[in-house]
Design a protein around this motif. Structure first.
Motif, short mmCIF file in Angstrom:
data_model
loop_
_atom_site.label_atom_id
_atom_site.label_comp_id
_atom_site.label_asym_id
_atom_site.label_seq_id
_atom_site.Cartn_x
_atom_site.Cartn_y
_atom_site.Cartn_z
N ALA A 172 -17.94 -9.27 10.42
CA ALA A 172 -17.91 -7.76 10.96
C ALA A 172 -17.00 -7.88 12.01
O ALA A 172 -15.86 -6.93 12.10
CB ALA A 172 -19.10 -7.02 11.38
N ARG A 202 -16.87 2.75 1.76
CA ARG A 202 -16.13 3.94 0.82
C ARG A 202 -15.77 3.50 -0.39
O ARG A 202 -15.48 2.29 -0.60
CB ARG A 202 -14.75 4.37 1.60
N LEU A 236 -13.30 -8.62 10.96
CA LEU A 236 -12.69 -7.42 10.37
C LEU A 236 -12.42 -6.50 11.27
O LEU A 236 -11.34 -5.83 11.19
CB LEU A 236 -13.69 -6.85 9.36
N LEU A 237 -13.31 -6.03 12.30
CA LEU A 237 -12.81 -5.24 13.36
C LEU A 237 -11.54 -5.59 13.94
O LEU A 237 -10.68 -4.71 14.25
CB LEU A 237 -13.95 -5.04 14.30
N THR A 292 -8.83 -4.98 11.61
CA THR A 292 -8.41 -3.60 11.49
C THR A 292 -7.80 -2.89 12.87
O THR A 292 -6.60 -2.01 12.50
CB THR A 292 -9.64 -2.88 11.15
N LEU A 302 0.91 -1.01 -0.05
CA LEU A 302 0.20 0.08 -0.06
C LEU A 302 0.78 1.31 0.02
O LEU A 302 1.69 1.43 0.89
CB LEU A 302 -0.96 0.21 1.30
N ARG A 324 -11.91 -0.90 1.65
CA ARG A 324 -12.57 -0.49 2.72
C ARG A 324 -14.07 -0.38 2.63
O ARG A 324 -14.71 0.32 1.75
CB ARG A 324 -12.23 0.86 3.06
N TYR A 328 -5.22 4.64 -1.57
CA TYR A 328 -3.87 4.22 -1.71
C TYR A 328 -3.80 3.48 -3.09
O TYR A 328 -4.70 2.85 -3.44
CB TYR A 328 -3.31 3.52 -0.48
N MET A 357 -21.85 -8.10 5.58
CA MET A 357 -21.35 -7.74 6.93
C MET A 357 -22.41 -7.65 7.95
O MET A 357 -22.09 -7.61 9.02
CB MET A 357 -20.53 -6.29 6.78
#
Lengths: 246, 246
Positions: free
Chosen positions: B128, B94, B131-132, B135, B68, B91, B99, B121
């Motif tokens: 979810a 979004r 993924l949290l 992240t 990235l 993401r 990037y 999700m």
DNA sequence: CGGGGGGTTGATCTCCTTCAATCAACGTGG
DNA sequence: CCACGTTGATTGAAGGAGATCAACCCCCCG
């Protein structure tokens, strides 16, 4: 000694209601949160959490400003996060704190004991979802800072910091300044240096230089007037507007 | 021209099954994913996603390595993420990519169209939640890198990069080396420089210096032997073991 | 054989750090 | 009320870590 700030116990009219981790909650979910939350006050300069310590709570900054910092054995220090009202503190699913959290100004936090909060996260998707959203935003912010730290000059770093603070001010207070802006620096020169990977002397010099060149004006040490934000963002080296203006 | 790698279509025996965003899924949930997933191959050097482009998919790196990166107008470039197998790309929530994502080696990705994945999700908390978790890990990694970028010397930066790659190698391949380790550098000197906020010349010099001092040994350009990991981590400036060893 | 990509090494330069002196604002106790 | 210490900030002079510019090597491949 200072008066402990009085905060409404009602989530309904909480100042960070629509931005914090609880932003997406329905009235009944808010009710559940209201039952387990509690407020804590911290004085300016006080360490809220020590890196390595066991964390038994998580929470949101309600008012004030705090910093996330990492310190090496020899004293070198790097700020890795700037916590403004509505920002979340703590990591569900982990016991130890990874960073020092220090109150820069007086801070009020809305806290939840970690275990009940974790339970709530699994039973209340709205909370988990909002937390994911906020974490993704923080990750983006962290990556933007990696560019600042790795590749920008001292002058660009200062300009970047100022324009980011200005941007946050703008969204937080729902202002919509076109060009001229006024901001209050919430950080000392040393804290700025720790944020930017510089020494405080360099910070001071570059602020003076930006002032001399008319990019900013100063009223006292902490009050900054930005005559033209576009000019400042230009100095920051970001492409054109950085999503700031239309 | 290279042969496109053949990948099992069965999630059940997917190599990243237990680490990727799908790690927590139950068999029935896996079934749903299996129906909407599709594989894409990228060649080394190929740009997977351009910054600013509309993203219509998200996905996981199945094999290979991608980076990235953020690039300024004048060409200065900073890597902000290193994507290894099981890492997530994109993401949810979004539209535009923030990037550039570039394949460093040949890469196979397991993709989902963004909209269906977002629906999934909300209906599948296991996704979810995972993924949290991922992240939050990435955020921690990013913050660790902020310390590297902001406060470490060139020599410490190189040592940090090597020890992080060694650590990842260790967990990924379930090895448990006590002291001696061998790693393959997945990056060119230039890519390392972009990762560390250095020039490629400085990277080369510091690698030579570490070699001269016996901290590492080289076999060819990319094959690194680490006689004593403790020694390397010492050079990285991290406190004692950094959670690496017992 | 020639060319190009990746890598190493050398010489020089420069931006930032380091060390240090000075200043303004503020609080405190004699 | 003033001397004193403290904290945050500014400014200067000197030094150094890493950038820049440049030459050269190695290896693979067409």
């Amino acid at each position: 000694m200072m008066a402990t700030q009085t905060i409404s116990q009602e989530c309904g009219d909480c100042p960070i209601r629509h931005r914090a981790v609880c932003a997406r909650c329905e009235p009944d979910e808010l009710q559940t949160l209201e039952e387990i939350k509690y407020y804590r006050n911290f004085q300016a300069g006080q360490t809220i959490i020590w890196s390595g310590d066991r964390m038994d709570f998580v929470g949101s900054v309600v008012s004030g400003i705090a910093t996330l910092t990492q310190t090496m054995e020899d004293g070198r220090c790097q700020m890795v996060g700037l916590l403004l009202p509505s920002d979340f503190v703590g990591r569900p699913g982990r016991d130890g704190a990874a960073y020092d959290v220090v109150a820069t100004t007086d801070v009020v936090m809305c806290c939840f004991r970690k275990r009940p909060f974790e339970d709530l996260m699994t039973s209340t998707p709205h909370i988990a979802h909002r937390l994911l959203e906020m974490t993704l935003d923080e990750l983006d912010a962290a990556r933007e800072w990696m560019l600042v730290l790795g590749r920008k000059t001292a002058r660009e770093k200062i300009a970047s910091l100022l324009s980011i603070i200005a941007r946050r001010d703008n969204t937080l207070n729902k202002r919509n300044a076109k060009t001229r802006m006024v901001i209050d620096l919430p950080l000392t020169r040393e804290a700025m240096a720790d944020y930017l990977g510089l020494t405080l002397e360099t910070v001071s010099r570059q602020i003076s230089a930006l002032k001399k060149d008319g990019v900013i004006e100063l009223e006292g040490k902490r009050h900054v007037i930005i005559p033209d934000i576009r000019r400042l963002m230009d100095e920051a080296g970001d492409d054109s507007d950085g999503g700031f203006l239309v």
